[in-house]
Structure formats: structure tokens, C-alpha cells
Design a protein around this motif. Structure first.
Motif, mmCIF file in Angstrom:
data_model
loop_
_atom_site.group_PDB
_atom_site.id
_atom_site.type_symbol
_atom_site.label_atom_id
_atom_site.label_comp_id
_atom_site.label_asym_id
_atom_site.label_seq_id
_atom_site.Cartn_x
_atom_site.Cartn_y
_atom_site.Cartn_z
ATOM 1 N N ILE A 141 0.837 -1.200 0.000
ATOM 2 C CA ILE A 141 0.000 0.000 0.000
ATOM 3 C C ILE A 141 0.875 1.254 0.000
ATOM 4 N N VAL A 142 1.908 1.253 0.826
ATOM 5 C CA VAL A 142 2.810 2.409 0.907
ATOM 6 C C VAL A 142 3.539 2.628 -0.425
ATOM 7 N N ILE A 143 3.903 1.541 -1.094
ATOM 8 C CA ILE A 143 4.623 1.652 -2.367
ATOM 9 C C ILE A 143 3.686 2.030 -3.512
ATOM 10 N N LEU A 144 2.548 1.368 -3.608
ATOM 11 C CA LEU A 144 1.667 1.548 -4.758
ATOM 12 C C LEU A 144 0.831 2.827 -4.719
ATOM 13 N N THR A 145 0.489 3.295 -3.525
ATOM 14 C CA THR A 145 -0.415 4.442 -3.433
ATOM 15 C C THR A 145 0.097 5.672 -4.187
ATOM 16 N N PRO A 146 1.341 6.130 -3.985
ATOM 17 C CA PRO A 146 1.760 7.324 -4.732
ATOM 18 C C PRO A 146 1.851 7.079 -6.238
ATOM 19 N N LEU A 147 2.197 5.864 -6.637
ATOM 20 C CA LEU A 147 2.263 5.558 -8.073
ATOM 21 C C LEU A 147 0.874 5.597 -8.697
ATOM 22 N N LEU A 148 -0.084 4.940 -8.065
ATOM 23 C CA LEU A 148 -1.460 4.955 -8.561
ATOM 24 C C LEU A 148 -2.038 6.367 -8.544
ATOM 25 N N HIS A 149 -1.746 7.096 -7.491
ATOM 26 C CA HIS A 149 -2.236 8.465 -7.355
ATOM 27 C C HIS A 149 -1.771 9.316 -8.526
ATOM 28 N N ARG A 150 -0.516 9.214 -8.854
ATOM 29 C CA ARG A 150 0.058 10.019 -9.938
ATOM 30 C C ARG A 150 -0.561 9.649 -11.283
ATOM 31 N N VAL A 151 -0.635 8.362 -11.575
ATOM 32 C CA VAL A 151 -1.178 7.903 -12.859
ATOM 33 C C VAL A 151 -2.638 8.323 -13.009
ATOM 34 N N VAL A 152 -3.433 8.099 -11.975
ATOM 35 C CA VAL A 152 -4.862 8.433 -12.039
ATOM 36 C C VAL A 152 -5.060 9.943 -12.176
ATOM 37 N N ASN A 153 -4.256 10.737 -11.489
ATOM 38 C CA ASN A 153 -4.394 12.192 -11.595
ATOM 39 C C ASN A 153 -3.999 12.701 -12.975
ATOM 40 N N ILE A 154 -2.995 12.121 -13.579
ATOM 41 C CA ILE A 154 -2.613 12.511 -14.938
ATOM 42 C C ILE A 154 -3.744 12.182 -15.906
#
Length: 166
Positions: A141-154
Motif C-alpha cells: 500500500i505504501v509503495i503503490l499508493t503514490p504511483l497509482l495516485h500520480r497515474v490516475v491524476n494525470i
């Protein structure tokens, strides 16, 4: 975490209308939350998170996905609502710090949904949290959350539901 990840994106899609703070200012003269936090977005986001969680519950039981956490109606509701409550709390703090709507706040923008959802579950159903969020799952969760957040926001920025790509 799917029921916690879905609400922020859904809130951006369904948002608009009456702001949760009704346009009122806090004691410091700044808006309580801002125009970006609306009733339509909040309830639309929570509903979408719950629906995603119900699909997860169905898939877990239909396909015997026992390696994944076992969701319940309560857990998906708490994850979905907690994610947007965490986002509201972050917006409140951003306004107190003088940050404007859409202004990036590193780490807080990425983990508000995780903190909010885990805190709500900890308060209401701690047994579920400790039985299902193991250390390896927490690390993912700690690793994937910022990656998913960035992709979804883009993606949200390019399809026009977000004003900024962060």
C-alpha cells in the motif's frame, strides 16, 4: 484498498454543486474546505467506493481469492468513507497552511486516503484491520499508493475532470 482508491477519482467525476463548507470561512478567515469539496462529489465518491468493494466481495467469494483481504460491507464502507474524510481533513489543513485549491502538497496528497480510511476502520472495526492488513500488504500500500495516485491524476487531468495533473 480498492474501495479506498476509487472514491477520490469518482468524487472528481461526480463533483460540483454545493460545497460541503457552504462557502463559509473558518476563524482564520480562510475557507473551511474550499469549492473542490462538494456534497455531490463526496457522496458519489463514497457510493462508487462501496460499489467497487461489493464487486471485490463478489470476486473474493466467487473465485476463492483467499490470498486477498476478506472484505465485508462494513469494511468497504469504512474504507470508502474514510478515504474522502481523510481528503477533507487534508483540505482543511491545506487551507490553514495557506495553500490554495489544487496546490500540490507532497505526501499529504498521496496518503490522505490511506490515513483516513485506516483511521476510520481502526475506530470502528479494528479487528478487520489487524486481521487483513498484514505487514506485506501495508508495504505494498505504501509503495503503490503514490504511483497509482500520480497515474490516475494525470489521466483525470487529460480527460478534463481535474484542473491539475497532481
Amino acid at each position: 484498498m480498492i474501495p479506498a482508491y476509487v472514491p477520490n477519482s469518482a468524487a472528481a467525476v461526480f463533483g460540483g454543486g454545493t460545497p460541503i463548507d457552504f462557502g463559509k470561512a473558518f476563524g482564520d478567515g480562510r475557507r473551511i474546505f474550499g469549492d473542490g469539496k462538494t456534497y455531490r462529489g463526496f457522496f458519489g465518491g463514497v457510493l462508487c467506493g462501496i460499489l467497487a468493494g461489493l464487486v471485490e466481495i463478489w470476486a473474493w467469494s466467487s473465485f476463492n481469492l483467499t490470498a486477498l483481504p476478506h472484505q465485508t460491507f462494513l469494511s468497504v464502507t469504512l474504507l470508502a468513507a474514510g478515504a474522502l474524510l481523510g481528503d477533507l481533513a487534508k483540505s482543511f489543513l491545506k487551507r490553514r497552511l495557506g495553500k490554495e485549491r489544487g496546490e500540490s502538497w507532497f505526501l499529504a496528497d498521496q496518503y490522505d486516503l490511506v490515513i483516513g480510511s485506516f483511521l476510520l476502520i481502526l475506530l470502528v472495526d479494528p479487528q478487520w484491520l489487524f486481521e487483513n492488513i498484514t505487514l506485506p500488504i501495508a508495504v505494498w500500500i505504501v509503495i503503490l499508493t503514490p504511483l497509482l495516485h500520480r497515474v490516475v491524476n494525470i489521466i483525470g487531468y487529460y480527460i478534463g475532470v481535474k484542473e491539475v495533473p497532481w
